[in-house]
Design a protein around this motif. Structure first.
Motif, PDB file in Angstrom:
ATOM      1  N   ARG A  37      39.721 -55.892   2.928  1.00  0.00           N
ATOM      2  CA  ARG A  37      39.795 -54.412   2.705  1.00  0.00           C
ATOM      3  C   ARG A  37      40.765 -53.803   1.557  1.00  0.00           C
ATOM      4  O   ARG A  37      40.517 -52.688   1.217  1.00  0.00           O
ATOM      5  CB  ARG A  37      40.136 -53.797   4.107  1.00  0.00           C
ATOM      6  CG  ARG A  37      41.619 -54.226   4.488  1.00  0.00           C
ATOM      7  CD  ARG A  37      41.946 -53.678   5.705  1.00  0.00           C
ATOM      8  NE  ARG A  37      43.048 -54.430   6.528  1.00  0.00           N
ATOM      9  CZ  ARG A  37      43.775 -54.204   7.413  1.00  0.00           C
ATOM     10  NH1 ARG A  37      43.575 -53.124   8.045  1.00  0.00           N
ATOM     11  NH2 ARG A  37      44.525 -55.156   8.081  1.00  0.00           N
ATOM     12  N   CYS A  45      50.294 -63.103   4.481  1.00  0.00           N
ATOM     13  CA  CYS A  45      51.210 -64.011   3.977  1.00  0.00           C
ATOM     14  C   CYS A  45      51.667 -63.756   2.843  1.00  0.00           C
ATOM     15  O   CYS A  45      52.901 -63.972   2.325  1.00  0.00           O
ATOM     16  CB  CYS A  45      50.465 -65.293   4.113  1.00  0.00           C
ATOM     17  SG  CYS A  45      51.515 -66.873   3.612  1.00  0.00           S
ATOM     18  N   GLY A 117      35.107 -53.911   6.644  1.00  0.00           N
ATOM     19  CA  GLY A 117      34.110 -54.866   7.433  1.00  0.00           C
ATOM     20  C   GLY A 117      33.835 -54.416   8.709  1.00  0.00           C
ATOM     21  O   GLY A 117      34.955 -54.693   9.259  1.00  0.00           O
ATOM     22  N   GLY A 146      43.073 -61.530  10.709  1.00  0.00           N
ATOM     23  CA  GLY A 146      44.423 -61.420  10.932  1.00  0.00           C
ATOM     24  C   GLY A 146      45.124 -60.694  12.022  1.00  0.00           C
ATOM     25  O   GLY A 146      44.541 -60.405  13.265  1.00  0.00           O
ATOM     26  N   TYR A 352      63.071 -69.665   8.298  1.00  0.00           N
ATOM     27  CA  TYR A 352      63.700 -69.826   7.135  1.00  0.00           C
ATOM     28  C   TYR A 352      64.818 -69.293   6.694  1.00  0.00           C
ATOM     29  O   TYR A 352      65.257 -68.604   5.776  1.00  0.00           O
ATOM     30  CB  TYR A 352      62.825 -69.771   5.981  1.00  0.00           C
ATOM     31  CG  TYR A 352      61.502 -70.375   5.702  1.00  0.00           C
ATOM     32  CD1 TYR A 352      61.301 -71.611   5.152  1.00  0.00           C
ATOM     33  CD2 TYR A 352      60.442 -70.376   6.505  1.00  0.00           C
ATOM     34  CE1 TYR A 352      60.307 -72.369   5.151  1.00  0.00           C
ATOM     35  CE2 TYR A 352      59.301 -70.779   6.811  1.00  0.00           C
ATOM     36  CZ  TYR A 352      59.088 -71.825   5.874  1.00  0.00           C
ATOM     37  OH  TYR A 352      58.062 -72.633   5.846  1.00  0.00           O
TER      38      TYR A 352
HETATM   39  P1  FAD Z   1      46.127 -62.284   7.463  1.00  0.00           P
HETATM   40  O1  FAD Z   1      46.952 -63.021   6.710  1.00  0.00           O
HETATM   41  O2  FAD Z   1      46.445 -61.446   8.438  1.00  0.00           O
HETATM   42  O3  FAD Z   1      44.956 -61.965   6.849  1.00  0.00           O
HETATM   43  C1  FAD Z   1      43.851 -61.033   7.128  1.00  0.00           C
HETATM   44  C2  FAD Z   1      43.062 -60.266   6.108  1.00  0.00           C
HETATM   45  O4  FAD Z   1      41.901 -59.640   6.507  1.00  0.00           O
HETATM   46  C3  FAD Z   1      44.127 -59.373   5.405  1.00  0.00           C
HETATM   47  O5  FAD Z   1      44.002 -59.388   4.100  1.00  0.00           O
HETATM   48  C4  FAD Z   1      43.267 -57.851   5.911  1.00  0.00           C
HETATM   49  O6  FAD Z   1      43.700 -56.754   4.924  1.00  0.00           O
HETATM   50  C5  FAD Z   1      41.936 -58.407   6.068  1.00  0.00           C
HETATM   51  N1  FAD Z   1      41.215 -57.840   7.016  1.00  0.00           N
HETATM   52  C6  FAD Z   1      41.507 -57.249   8.158  1.00  0.00           C
HETATM   53  N2  FAD Z   1      40.720 -56.334   8.932  1.00  0.00           N
HETATM   54  C7  FAD Z   1      39.720 -56.290   7.932  1.00  0.00           C
HETATM   55  C8  FAD Z   1      38.248 -55.602   8.014  1.00  0.00           C
HETATM   56  N3  FAD Z   1      37.737 -55.004   8.966  1.00  0.00           N
HETATM   57  N4  FAD Z   1      37.494 -55.564   6.612  1.00  0.00           N
HETATM   58  C9  FAD Z   1      38.346 -56.172   5.596  1.00  0.00           C
HETATM   59  N5  FAD Z   1      39.352 -56.896   5.632  1.00  0.00           N
HETATM   60  C10 FAD Z   1      39.979 -56.999   6.832  1.00  0.00           C
HETATM   61  N6  FAD Z   1      53.804 -67.957   8.158  1.00  0.00           N
HETATM   62  C11 FAD Z   1      53.870 -69.048   7.780  1.00  0.00           C
HETATM   63  O7  FAD Z   1      53.274 -70.033   8.035  1.00  0.00           O
HETATM   64  N7  FAD Z   1      55.179 -69.411   7.109  1.00  0.00           N
HETATM   65  C12 FAD Z   1      55.674 -68.298   7.133  1.00  0.00           C
HETATM   66  O8  FAD Z   1      56.914 -68.391   6.384  1.00  0.00           O
HETATM   67  C13 FAD Z   1      55.647 -66.851   7.130  1.00  0.00           C
HETATM   68  N8  FAD Z   1      56.495 -65.816   7.184  1.00  0.00           N
HETATM   69  C14 FAD Z   1      55.913 -64.624   7.370  1.00  0.00           C
HETATM   70  C15 FAD Z   1      56.870 -63.444   7.301  1.00  0.00           C
HETATM   71  C16 FAD Z   1      56.466 -62.277   7.765  1.00  0.00           C
HETATM   72  C17 FAD Z   1      57.248 -61.373   7.400  1.00  0.00           C
HETATM   73  C18 FAD Z   1      55.321 -62.216   8.295  1.00  0.00           C
HETATM   74  C19 FAD Z   1      54.789 -60.827   8.887  1.00  0.00           C
HETATM   75  C20 FAD Z   1      54.406 -63.077   8.882  1.00  0.00           C
HETATM   76  C21 FAD Z   1      54.729 -64.465   8.303  1.00  0.00           C
HETATM   77  N9  FAD Z   1      53.948 -65.514   8.526  1.00  0.00           N
HETATM   78  C22 FAD Z   1      54.520 -66.874   8.079  1.00  0.00           C
HETATM   79  C23 FAD Z   1      52.916 -65.341   9.363  1.00  0.00           C
HETATM   80  C24 FAD Z   1      51.408 -65.428   8.346  1.00  0.00           C
HETATM   81  O9  FAD Z   1      51.707 -64.489   7.505  1.00  0.00           O
HETATM   82  C25 FAD Z   1      50.188 -65.309   9.108  1.00  0.00           C
HETATM   83  O10 FAD Z   1      50.108 -66.390  10.014  1.00  0.00           O
HETATM   84  C26 FAD Z   1      49.037 -65.630   8.280  1.00  0.00           C
HETATM   85  O11 FAD Z   1      49.055 -64.312   7.191  1.00  0.00           O
HETATM   86  C27 FAD Z   1      47.950 -65.302   9.046  1.00  0.00           C
HETATM   87  O12 FAD Z   1      46.739 -65.622   8.183  1.00  0.00           O
HETATM   88  P2  FAD Z   1      45.217 -64.918   8.561  1.00  0.00           P
HETATM   89  O13 FAD Z   1      44.498 -65.537   7.215  1.00  0.00           O
HETATM   90  O14 FAD Z   1      44.844 -65.381  10.012  1.00  0.00           O
HETATM   91  O15 FAD Z   1      45.380 -63.541   8.389  1.00  0.00           O
END
Ligand code: FAD
Length: 467
Positions: A37, A45, A117, A146, A352
């Motif tokens: 999106r 991340c 989506g 996510g 961290y």
């Molecule tokens: P996400 O990274 O959430 O990605 C999902 C994607 O889907 C996004 O880009 C979103 O825009 C997209 N999306 C959602 N719905 C739709 C839709 N309907 N249509 C199109 N696109 C859509 N984890 C670690 O392992 N190490 C760390 O050091 C760490 N630090 C963190 C620090 C912070 C401040 C935060 C908030 C999180 C941290 N995390 C860390 C957790 C990590 O960011 C998440 O576990 C990881 O990003 C999850 O990955 P994902 O691919 O499941 O989803």
């Protein structure tokens, strides 16, 4: 105008789980569409999570080390920060990494569609872009959409002084008084950053320890170390938050404090994250979502609908990037016909902070619950030459060993670079290492990872004279 597209695999969401899945699908010869999106790839991340937080934690560590080393004869003068430059540096490196992901997608010829989506059937996803709509007809789908921060219902998140982690990472200003609600990893990492930048920090946590999943003795090393930096209020809960012209008024009550109202310049709500499962119309594809928004999957990441998979934060805890990446690779392999299953023995967890708190495998409280007979061997960093020489002796390395098999089943490291050191313990557990294997491995001296070998020797009884 509606564009129509046919593909073998569509991946919904380009976070670490989603882009890893899409790249692996393409590498395995599958025609792949990746839907995101936002204009940039990398998800939470890269854009508002792991990477910007680690960049700012690096700044925090340098600031703290510069102050600390002055006691040991190296005087830089009082370190100063240029907030605009720090923010620009953080934004530049995020952009650079995002461009890298886009280049890797381009090289592989992954078809990227930007837009929101939603499912319209078991083989169709509709994507609403800025100017057009695309309907993708897919054979297989991977949901990788996510999670988002949980908001507290009684707080108006409209006020610019009420932050979630994304607001905190935007680094717009450094509040004089910052309240962090939630003593989990994200809250404490942000507290570490803002404390180093000059904020006075209060952390309020409803449980009787911060970082609740980790063992108490492990967390205590951390809390002792940071007690002069943050005011930790355990077993305390926030009851009301009122935003007024002169500050944010927060009422709280706790086991160890009378009900009180305190005034802050900003309040960070860091009480966890909620999956995006209810926002994708997955029901139209027949995919079941639980009442919290998680999508249930089997050990091959398959949902209840055979051609639809889900990975990453949306399938459940731990919500960590490396778990999502592993699941993404696995789903791709399964779609490509391989008989892989999700069965890691361990998933590392790392806070961290300064010092870092890292653990892997079973914690002691988990070992107790499972009824395994276990013993604990701990090596204090106060006895490590390298830790003393690096002025970071406030740390421990801990191994948890199954006393029937002598195998390592868990471990923790608190201290500088604890997260890096954890790798050896993770590999030991995955490989079914006997604790003696670690004790008999020659570890370089003087190093911090030597503490793992020394903890194994403590278990073996060859070291008994620790401070
Ligand atoms: P996400 O990274 O959430 O990605 C999902 C994607 O889907 C996004 O880009 C979103 O825009 C997209 N999306 C959602 N719905 C739709 C839709 N309907 N249509 C199109 N696109 C859509 N984890 C670690 O392992 N190490 C760390 O050091 C760490 N630090 C963190 C620090 C912070 C401040 C935060 C908030 C999180 C941290 N995390 C860390 C957790 C990590 O960011 C998440 O576990 C990881 O990003 C999850 O990955 P994902 O691919 O499941 O989803």
């Amino acid at each position: 105008m509606i564009n129509k597209l046919k593909t073998q695999v569509v991946v919904l969401g380009a976070g670490p789980g989603g882009y890893s899945a899409a790249f692996r699908c393409k590498d395995l010869g599958l025609d792949t569409v990746l839907v995101e999106r936002y204009p940039t790839l990398g998800g939470v991340c890269l854009n508002v999570g792991c990477i910007p937080s680690k960049a700012l934690l690096h700044v925090a560590r340098v600031l703290e080390e510069a102050k600390a080393i002055s006691k040991n004869g190296v005087v830089f003068g009082e370190p100063k920060t240029d907030l605009d430059k720090v923010r620009t540096w953080k934004e530049t490196l995020v952009k650079q990494l995002s461009v890298n992901i886009s280049s890797m997608a381009k090289l592989r010829k992954v078809n990227i569609i930007h837009g929101y989506g939603k499912f319209i059937g078991t083989n169709h996803l509709q994507i609403e872009g800025n100017n057009d709509t695309t309907v993708v007809n897919f054979d297989q789908a991977i949901i990788a959409a996510g999670s988002r921060p949980i908001q507290l219902p009684f707080i108006s998140h409209e006020d610019s002084r009420i932050w979630d982690s994304t607001d905190a990472l935007a680094l717009k200003s450094v509040p004089k008084r910052l309240l962090v609600i939630g003593g989990g990893i994200i809250g404490l990492e942000m507290a570490t950053i803002y404390n180093a930048l000059g904020s006075k920090i209060d952390v309020v946590e409803i449980f009787n320890q911060v970082i609740p999943p980790a063992d108490k003795d492990v967390v205590q090393i951390f809390t002792k170390q940071i007690s002069s930096n943050f005011n930790l209020m355990l077993e305390t809960k926030v009851t009301t938050v009122e935003t007024k012209a002169d500050g944010v008024y927060v009422s709280m009550e706790g086991k160890n404090m009378a009900a009180a109202t305190k005034i802050y310049d900003a309040v960070l709500v860091a009480i966890g994250r909620v999956p995006n499962g209810t926002r994708l119309d997955v029901g139209k594809a027949g995919v079941e979502v639980d009442d919290r928004g998680f999508i249930n999957v089997d050990k091959q990441m398959r949902t209840n609908v055979p051609n639809i998979y889900a990975i990453g934060d949306i399938v459940g805890p731990p919500m960590l990037a490396h778990k999502g990446i592993h699941e993404g690779h696995l789903a791709a392999a399964v779609i490509a016909g391989k008989k892989h299953h999700f069965e890691p023995k361990v998933i590392p967890s790392i806070s961290y902070t300064n010092p870092e708190v890292a653990w892997i495998g079973l914690t002691e409280k988990e070992a107790k619950k499972t009824g395994i007979r276990y013993a604990v061997a701990t090596f204090p960093w106060a006895a490590s030459g390298r830790a003393i020489a690096s002025a970071c002796q406030a740390g421990i390395t801990k191994l948890i060993v199954d006393t029937d098999s002598n195998r390592v089943i868990g471990g923790a490291v608190v201290g500088a670079n604890g997260g890096e050191l954890l790798g050896e313990i993770g590999l030991a557990i995955e490989m079914g290492c006997d604790v003696e294997d670690i004790a008999l491995t020659i570890h370089a001296h003087p190093t911090l990872y030597e503490s793992i070998g020394l903890a194994a020797e403590v278990y073996e009884g060859t070291i008994t004279d620790l401070p």
